[in-house]
Write a protein that holds these residues in place. Structure first.
Motif, PDB file in Angstrom:
ATOM      1  N   UNK A  10       6.800 -13.200  -2.101  1.00 31.89           N
ATOM      2  CA  UNK A  10       5.683 -13.468  -3.005  1.00 31.89           C
ATOM      3  C   UNK A  10       5.853 -12.792  -4.369  1.00 31.89           C
ATOM      4  N   UNK A  11       6.939 -12.058  -4.561  1.00 29.83           N
ATOM      5  CA  UNK A  11       7.136 -11.318  -5.811  1.00 29.83           C
ATOM      6  C   UNK A  11       7.428 -12.242  -6.983  1.00 29.83           C
ATOM      7  N   UNK A  12       7.036 -11.797  -8.170  1.00 35.92           N
ATOM      8  CA  UNK A  12       7.444 -12.490  -9.378  1.00 35.92           C
ATOM      9  C   UNK A  12       8.946 -12.301  -9.578  1.00 35.92           C
ATOM     10  N   UNK A  13       9.584 -13.269 -10.200  1.00 36.39           N
ATOM     11  CA  UNK A  13      11.037 -13.259 -10.359  1.00 36.39           C
ATOM     12  C   UNK A  13      11.522 -12.006 -11.092  1.00 36.39           C
ATOM     13  N   UNK A  14      10.794 -11.591 -12.157  1.00 38.71           N
ATOM     14  CA  UNK A  14      11.231 -10.426 -12.928  1.00 38.71           C
ATOM     15  C   UNK A  14      11.141  -9.145 -12.102  1.00 38.71           C
ATOM     16  N   UNK A  15      10.103  -9.038 -11.230  1.00 42.48           N
ATOM     17  CA  UNK A  15       9.961  -7.855 -10.377  1.00 42.48           C
ATOM     18  C   UNK A  15      11.068  -7.819  -9.332  1.00 42.48           C
ATOM     19  N   UNK A  16      11.385  -8.974  -8.799  1.00 39.45           N
ATOM     20  CA  UNK A  16      12.454  -9.066  -7.807  1.00 39.45           C
ATOM     21  C   UNK A  16      13.797  -8.683  -8.435  1.00 39.45           C
ATOM     22  N   UNK A  17      14.075  -9.204  -9.629  1.00 35.54           N
ATOM     23  CA  UNK A  17      15.325  -8.895 -10.325  1.00 35.54           C
ATOM     24  C   UNK A  17      15.426  -7.401 -10.617  1.00 35.54           C
ATOM     25  N   UNK A  18      14.299  -6.808 -11.035  1.00 35.15           N
ATOM     26  CA  UNK A  18      14.281  -5.373 -11.333  1.00 35.15           C
ATOM     27  C   UNK A  18      14.592  -4.549 -10.087  1.00 35.15           C
ATOM     28  N   UNK A  19      13.970  -4.905  -8.959  1.00 36.60           N
ATOM     29  CA  UNK A  19      14.206  -4.175  -7.708  1.00 36.60           C
ATOM     30  C   UNK A  19      15.646  -4.342  -7.230  1.00 36.60           C
ATOM     31  N   UNK A  20      16.178  -5.541  -7.325  1.00 39.67           N
ATOM     32  CA  UNK A  20      17.561  -5.770  -6.898  1.00 39.67           C
ATOM     33  C   UNK A  20      18.538  -4.962  -7.750  1.00 39.67           C
ATOM     34  N   UNK A  21      18.226  -4.818  -9.022  1.00 39.43           N
ATOM     35  CA  UNK A  21      19.064  -4.006  -9.903  1.00 39.43           C
ATOM     36  C   UNK A  21      19.037  -2.541  -9.481  1.00 39.43           C
ATOM     37  N   UNK A  22      17.851  -2.029  -9.162  1.00 40.45           N
ATOM     38  CA  UNK A  22      17.729  -0.650  -8.671  1.00 40.45           C
ATOM     39  C   UNK A  22      18.506  -0.471  -7.367  1.00 40.45           C
ATOM     40  N   UNK A  23      18.400  -1.459  -6.487  1.00 37.79           N
ATOM     41  CA  UNK A  23      19.076  -1.394  -5.191  1.00 37.79           C
ATOM     42  C   UNK A  23      20.590  -1.367  -5.361  1.00 37.79           C
ATOM     43  N   UNK A  24      21.116  -2.282  -6.149  1.00 34.30           N
ATOM     44  CA  UNK A  24      22.570  -2.377  -6.320  1.00 34.30           C
ATOM     45  C   UNK A  24      23.148  -1.157  -7.021  1.00 34.30           C
ATOM     46  N   UNK A  25      22.338  -0.490  -7.854  1.00 35.68           N
ATOM     47  CA  UNK A  25      22.796   0.715  -8.556  1.00 35.68           C
ATOM     48  C   UNK A  25      22.420   1.999  -7.822  1.00 35.68           C
ATOM     49  N   UNK A  26      21.959   1.842  -6.569  1.00 32.93           N
ATOM     50  CA  UNK A  26      21.652   2.971  -5.687  1.00 32.93           C
ATOM     51  C   UNK A  26      20.677   3.966  -6.324  1.00 32.93           C
ATOM     52  N   UNK A  27      19.603   3.421  -6.909  1.00 31.98           N
ATOM     53  CA  UNK A  27      18.589   4.261  -7.528  1.00 31.98           C
ATOM     54  C   UNK A  27      17.299   4.318  -6.711  1.00 31.98           C
ATOM     55  N   UNK A  28      17.357   3.790  -5.494  1.00 32.58           N
ATOM     56  CA  UNK A  28      16.197   3.827  -4.601  1.00 32.58           C
ATOM     57  C   UNK A  28      16.454   4.764  -3.430  1.00 32.58           C
ATOM     58  N   UNK A  29      15.390   5.379  -2.944  1.00 34.68           N
ATOM     59  CA  UNK A  29      15.459   6.167  -1.716  1.00 34.68           C
ATOM     60  C   UNK A  29      14.792   5.434  -0.555  1.00 34.68           C
ATOM     61  N   UNK A  30      13.793   4.601  -0.879  1.00 42.34           N
ATOM     62  CA  UNK A  30      13.079   3.833   0.144  1.00 42.34           C
ATOM     63  C   UNK A  30      12.964   2.383  -0.303  1.00 42.34           C
ATOM     64  N   UNK A  31      13.331   1.472   0.569  1.00 39.62           N
ATOM     65  CA  UNK A  31      13.160   0.050   0.296  1.00 39.62           C
ATOM     66  C   UNK A  31      12.407  -0.578   1.464  1.00 39.62           C
ATOM     67  N   UNK A  32      11.249  -1.177   1.149  1.00 42.25           N
ATOM     68  CA  UNK A  32      10.423  -1.840   2.150  1.00 42.25           C
ATOM     69  C   UNK A  32      10.672  -3.342   2.122  1.00 42.25           C
ATOM     70  N   UNK A  36       0.827  -1.207   0.000  1.00 44.10           N
ATOM     71  CA  UNK A  36       0.000   0.000   0.000  1.00 44.10           C
ATOM     72  C   UNK A  36       0.860   1.255   0.000  1.00 44.10           C
ATOM     73  N   UNK A  37       1.888   1.260   0.856  1.00 47.91           N
ATOM     74  CA  UNK A  37       2.733   2.451   0.961  1.00 47.91           C
ATOM     75  C   UNK A  37       3.575   2.647  -0.296  1.00 47.91           C
ATOM     76  N   UNK A  38       4.124   1.566  -0.828  1.00 49.05           N
ATOM     77  CA  UNK A  38       4.966   1.680  -2.028  1.00 49.05           C
ATOM     78  C   UNK A  38       4.126   2.121  -3.225  1.00 49.05           C
ATOM     79  N   UNK A  39       2.913   1.608  -3.334  1.00 49.12           N
ATOM     80  CA  UNK A  39       2.029   2.018  -4.432  1.00 49.12           C
ATOM     81  C   UNK A  39       1.756   3.516  -4.390  1.00 49.12           C
ATOM     82  N   UNK A  40       1.474   4.044  -3.194  1.00 48.35           N
ATOM     83  CA  UNK A  40       1.219   5.478  -3.049  1.00 48.35           C
ATOM     84  C   UNK A  40       2.448   6.298  -3.434  1.00 48.35           C
ATOM     85  N   UNK A  41       3.637   5.824  -3.052  1.00 47.51           N
ATOM     86  CA  UNK A  41       4.876   6.537  -3.391  1.00 47.51           C
ATOM     87  C   UNK A  41       5.144   6.491  -4.893  1.00 47.51           C
ATOM     88  N   UNK A  42       4.922   5.346  -5.504  1.00 46.86           N
ATOM     89  CA  UNK A  42       5.157   5.221  -6.952  1.00 46.86           C
ATOM     90  C   UNK A  42       4.179   6.074  -7.752  1.00 46.86           C
TER      91      UNK A  42
END
Length: 494
Positions: free
Chosen positions: A93-115, A75-81
């Motif tokens: 419970x995430x799909x593999x492609x969504x998880x891979x996408x988020x991990x890529x953002x994380x490793x490249x320091x493109x996130x400000x909030x990670x839940x 709920x919180x991430x949806x509101x932020x996005x």
């Protein structure tokens, strides 16, 4: 960092559209931006999430938000996005492609909030990324922090390992020559947020998160639009009749029916559906996708009410929730006040009704049996912890232990027989184990007795709750609207 009021209000308006902060949002934001630990007890609907989301957006690096439930995080991430803000989520419970996408953002320091949940954070693959020396982390947030006390020694043992996170992260970052040259940049504040925490829970949160002289923001949970009633019933038939009569009068309004067990959730839901009142049963044993669908159906009012265990409702924002019906007595006041606090977030009148068996329980021992079952199960776990401690090495890694043994480690941690060298490695330090476990058992019994006292009190319901949760004004408080106050007012006019 420019954290002047004008700068903060500009960003508040830019991202959230508000002109002004509610108390104490600005003060909490300033504390986090200043690198200070915080303990925030603020009622549901009070705007807690903004207090850590806004400072996260104003700093370089990552703010980690540790949260207990997938629905709450989503709920919180949806509101932020929807605001085009750099936030994401990680869960099993995430799909593999969504998880891979988020991990890529994380490793490249493109996130400000990670839940993420405590379990996801401390899964070895995620922890390896989070603790990498080059990943900048500026704050750790524990949302719904009462779960540390409420669940840490039972089915969510990972919560009691969170206190070792900060020192381990700082150590891993300072292994980098870049960070070692600027040690003062690794303040890494921790802010714990919850809607419910009595004095004991506050102490547990502060001690087991290893908060350093935290700034405390303690806001009263009292809501003048939330009317509390306790109704005594004598037989199982009377209990069902009270519920059915309530549904007849309220079936066009949004509500929640709380029960204590999964079986009762299914049975009561089935009974009401047979009577023509469309609803769904909800509990922790359902598949995640089914739970999400039920939550969405309720939010969209495809169904007016849900028959649920305590697994439902945390962090779900439904402003027009008009009634909360406790079909059975809650075990602890902490869960009770959480559950009734979900009603009337729009400021309009909401009712919180609880059914209790008459004191002896002779004709209807339901409440007594449920209380006995849960209390005995908890006591058995504590006693098993005493046995298991003799079979464990004095030092070890939790990854080598079964889940049951991990729960026992948490109980030993809570009884001060064990401490964490880091989030994965423990050391046992035996010191009066029998007495310490006995103390935990007595504390559980005391909390159950406090709930019994509340259900039977003749004083103002809100006054009792405020006093129980450490607010001094509760001793002489009178809301004028609960069942006890209504009786008192009626008697005074005789």
């Amino acid at each position: 960092m420019n954290n002047s009021l004008q700068f903060l209000k500009y960003n508040l308006k830019k991202y959230w559209g508000y002109d002004n902060f509610r108390y104490p949002q600005k003060e909490i934001i300033n504390s986090i931006l200043s690198g200070k630990d915080c303990l925030v007890v603020m009622p549901t609907g009070g705007g807690k999430s903004l207090c850590f989301q806004l400072p996260a957006l104003l700093q370089k690096g990552l703010t980690i938000v540790i949260s207990p439930l997938v629905a709450l995080m989503e709920n919180q991430v949806l509101e932020l996005r929807q605001k085009n803000l750099p936030a994401s989520i990680l869960h099993s419970e995430m799909k593999k492609r969504d998880r891979t996408f988020t991990l890529n953002l994380l490793e490249n320091q493109k996130l400000r909030l990670l839940y993420l949940s405590p379990e996801t954070l401390l899964s070895p693959p995620i922890w390896k990324i989070i603790s990498h020396p080059n990943l900048i982390i500026n704050a750790l947030i524990l949302d719904e922090a009462h779960c540390l006390s409420q669940w840490g020694d039972s089915f969510r043992p990972t919560y009691l390992r969170l206190g070792a996170i900060r020192s381990s992260l700082i150590k891993s970052k300072l292994n980098s020559s870049q960070m070692a040259m600027k040690k003062e940049s690794m303040i890494l504040p921790i802010a714990a947020f919850t809607a419910t925490a009595d004095n004991n829970t506050q102490k547990i949160i502060q001690e087991y998160l290893q908060l350093s002289n935290p700034k405390k923001f303690l806001i009263s949970p009292y809501r003048d639009n939330l009317r509390i009633k306790i109704k005594t019933i004598w037989t199982p038939r009377s209990r069902k009749k009270q519920l059915i009569n309530h549904i007849k009068n309220k079936n066009k309004q949004s509500g929640l029916i709380y029960v204590r067990t999964r079986k009762d959730s299914e049975n009561i839901s089935h009974l009401l559906n047979e009577l023509g009142y469309q609803n769904k049963a909800y509990h922790g044993g359902l598949e995640a996708s089914i739970r999400r669908n039920i939550e969405q159906d309720w939010l969209e009012e495809k169904i007016k009410f849900v028959v649920c265990t305590s697994a439902f409702g945390m962090g779900i924002n439904k402003p027009n929730l008009r009634w909360i019906f406790h079909y059975q007595t809650p075990l602890f006041l902490s869960e009770y006040i959480q559950e009734i606090g979900r009603g009337g977030r729009d400021g309009k009148l909401a009712e919180a009704i609880t059914l209790i068996s008459e004191k002896t329980g002779f004709f209807n021992p339901e409440d007594k049996n449920i209380k006995k079952y849960f209390l005995q199960r908890r006591i058995k776990q504590y006693q098993e912890a005493l046995k298991i401690i003799k079979k464990l090495p004095l030092q070890g890694n939790i990854e080598n232990l079964s889940r049951d043994k991990q729960v026992y480690l948490s109980i030993l941690n809570l009884s001060k027989q064990l401490y964490w060298l880091d989030p994965f490695n423990y050391q046992i330090n035996l010191k009066n184990p029998q007495e310490n476990i006995k103390f935990l058992i007595q504390k559980q019994k005391k909390l159950v007795r406090l709930t019994e006292e509340y259900m039977g009190t003749k004083k103002c319901r809100w006054g009792f709750l405020l006093d129980a949760f450490g607010f001094p004004q509760g001793r002489d408080f009178s809301c004028g609207k609960c069942d006890n106050c209504e009786v008192s007012i009626h008697n005074n006019f005789k």
